[in-house]
Design a protein around this motif. Structure first.
Motif, short mmCIF file in Angstrom:
data_model
loop_
_atom_site.label_atom_id
_atom_site.label_comp_id
_atom_site.label_asym_id
_atom_site.label_seq_id
_atom_site.Cartn_x
_atom_site.Cartn_y
_atom_site.Cartn_z
N ASP A 49 0.81 -1.22 0.00
CA ASP A 49 0.00 0.00 0.00
C ASP A 49 0.84 1.27 0.00
N GLY A 50 2.16 1.14 -0.02
CA GLY A 50 3.02 2.31 -0.09
C GLY A 50 3.29 2.98 1.25
N ASN A 51 2.75 2.46 2.35
CA ASN A 51 2.98 3.08 3.65
C ASN A 51 4.44 2.92 4.07
N ARG A 52 4.97 3.96 4.68
CA ARG A 52 6.31 3.89 5.23
C ARG A 52 6.42 4.98 6.29
N GLY A 53 7.58 5.06 6.94
CA GLY A 53 7.73 6.03 8.00
C GLY A 53 7.39 7.44 7.58
N GLY A 54 6.42 8.05 8.24
CA GLY A 54 6.05 9.42 7.93
C GLY A 54 5.04 9.58 6.83
N LEU A 55 4.69 8.50 6.13
CA LEU A 55 3.75 8.60 5.02
C LEU A 55 2.71 7.49 5.09
N VAL A 56 1.46 7.86 4.93
CA VAL A 56 0.35 6.90 4.88
C VAL A 56 -0.39 7.11 3.57
N TRP A 57 -0.52 6.04 2.80
CA TRP A 57 -1.20 6.12 1.52
C TRP A 57 -2.69 5.85 1.69
N HIS A 58 -3.50 6.67 0.99
CA HIS A 58 -4.95 6.49 0.98
C HIS A 58 -5.40 6.33 -0.47
N LYS A 59 -6.09 5.26 -0.74
CA LYS A 59 -6.61 5.03 -2.09
C LYS A 59 -7.82 5.92 -2.29
N VAL A 60 -7.63 6.98 -3.05
CA VAL A 60 -8.70 7.95 -3.30
C VAL A 60 -8.71 8.32 -4.78
N ASP A 61 -9.84 8.12 -5.41
CA ASP A 61 -10.04 8.58 -6.78
C ASP A 61 -10.62 9.98 -6.69
N LEU A 62 -9.82 10.98 -7.03
CA LEU A 62 -10.23 12.37 -6.86
C LEU A 62 -11.37 12.77 -7.78
N ALA A 63 -11.64 11.96 -8.80
CA ALA A 63 -12.76 12.24 -9.69
C ALA A 63 -14.10 11.79 -9.10
N LYS A 64 -14.04 11.14 -7.93
CA LYS A 64 -15.26 10.65 -7.28
C LYS A 64 -15.46 11.39 -5.97
N ASP A 65 -16.47 12.24 -5.93
CA ASP A 65 -16.73 13.05 -4.74
C ASP A 65 -16.86 12.21 -3.48
N ALA A 66 -17.51 11.07 -3.61
CA ALA A 66 -17.77 10.24 -2.43
C ALA A 66 -16.47 9.79 -1.78
N GLU A 67 -15.45 9.45 -2.58
CA GLU A 67 -14.18 9.02 -2.01
C GLU A 67 -13.42 10.19 -1.38
N GLN A 108 -11.11 16.69 -17.64
CA GLN A 108 -10.02 17.58 -17.23
C GLN A 108 -10.51 18.60 -16.20
N LEU A 109 -11.69 19.14 -16.42
CA LEU A 109 -12.24 20.06 -15.43
C LEU A 109 -12.47 19.36 -14.10
N MET A 110 -12.91 18.11 -14.16
CA MET A 110 -13.19 17.36 -12.95
C MET A 110 -11.94 17.17 -12.10
N LEU A 111 -10.87 16.67 -12.70
CA LEU A 111 -9.68 16.36 -11.93
C LEU A 111 -8.82 17.58 -11.65
N ASN A 112 -8.72 18.49 -12.61
CA ASN A 112 -7.81 19.62 -12.46
C ASN A 112 -8.40 20.79 -11.67
N LEU A 113 -9.72 20.89 -11.62
CA LEU A 113 -10.35 22.04 -10.97
C LEU A 113 -11.38 21.64 -9.91
N ARG A 114 -12.31 20.80 -10.30
CA ARG A 114 -13.39 20.48 -9.36
C ARG A 114 -12.88 19.68 -8.17
N ALA A 115 -12.01 18.70 -8.40
CA ALA A 115 -11.49 17.88 -7.30
C ALA A 115 -10.74 18.73 -6.27
N PRO A 116 -9.85 19.65 -6.67
CA PRO A 116 -9.22 20.52 -5.67
C PRO A 116 -10.23 21.36 -4.89
N TYR A 117 -11.28 21.79 -5.57
CA TYR A 117 -12.33 22.57 -4.88
C TYR A 117 -13.01 21.72 -3.81
N VAL A 118 -13.41 20.50 -4.19
CA VAL A 118 -14.12 19.63 -3.25
C VAL A 118 -13.23 19.26 -2.06
#
Length: 242
Positions: A49-67, A108-118
């Protein structure tokens, strides 16, 4: 060199950490002593899962508001603190207005703009509580519009506008907002762009992701009395594109 004590015991959320600029920023923050929540669709690192000291990975699809909301509510419910939010995820696609379908434009609008907003909206209470800082990794195309990039450039113009409005709203509450506009950077996405443009890809002639990460830490390390709003970075000795 940034003194480690400036970042010790701080917490960050970084998107787009599976490669490129996002990965470099996450690594730099961890090296400086920051605990990083790394968001991406794909696992990172060598582990499952990519976890290591100081970093925790979260599986999140930024194009999906629910996640995005589920991750944010997880931090809020655990009473976690948050000092830094860094938006690095992005989607690049080419196509003329006359021939590009609306679905590609929307992606592109979803991932590049809307996801950062949400994500920003959901995490803002934590950032305000800690007088935190928000960084948007934008693109040099904001200052250099080119044919065939209507969806990408429109989303990056929107991201700049969102950052500026957000800064006006949260600056009185002690939250700082900075936009980065890097030129061509040696990343897997840039390599793919070069391939599509039939250009010779020479990563050594491009910006290195670590340089952007270093600049980000410098901006974050400023005393509270100062704020950098926009940072433009380009390769020092760019080669002619062939």
């Amino acid at each position: 060199m940034i003194p480690g004590t400036i970042f010790a015991d701080r917490v960050a959320v970084v998107t787009g950490v599976s490669s490129g600029i996002g990965k470099a920023i996450a690594n730099a923050l961890v090296a400086a002593g920051v605990s990083v929540h790394a968001l991406s669709r794909r696992p990172i690192g060598d582990g499952a899962d990519g976890n290591r000291g100081g970093l925790v990975w979260h599986k999140v699809d930024l194009a999906k508001d629910a996640e995005v909301i589920a991750f944010s509510e997880h931090l809020l419910s655990k009473g976690r603190e948050l000092d830094f939010l860094v938006h690095c995820a992005g989607l690049f696609a080419t196509g003329d207005v006359a021939t590009t379908d609306v679905e590609q434009f929307d992606k592109q609008l979803m991932l590049n703009l809307r996801a950062p907003y949400v994500l920003t909206r959901a995490l803002l209470p934590l950032l305000i509580r800690r007088a935190g800082q928000i960084a948007f990794i934008n693109s040099s195309v904001w200052n250099n519009p080119r044919a065939g990039l209507s969806g990408y450039i429109a989303s990056k113009y929107g991201l700049k506008a969102f950052a500026d409005v957000l800064r006006a709203e949260v600056s009185p509450q002690g939250v700082r907002v900075v936009s980065f506009f890097p030129g061509r950077t040696a990343t897997p996405m840039q390599e793919e762009i070069f391939r599509k443009e039939n250009l010779d890809y020479d990563p050594e002639s491009l910006l290195q992701p670590e340089a952007i990460a270093s600049s980000l830490l410098d901006a974050f390390a400023l005393p509270p009395s100062a704020e950098i709003t926009d940072i433009f970075i380009r390769p020092a000795k760019p080669k002619a594109l062939k």
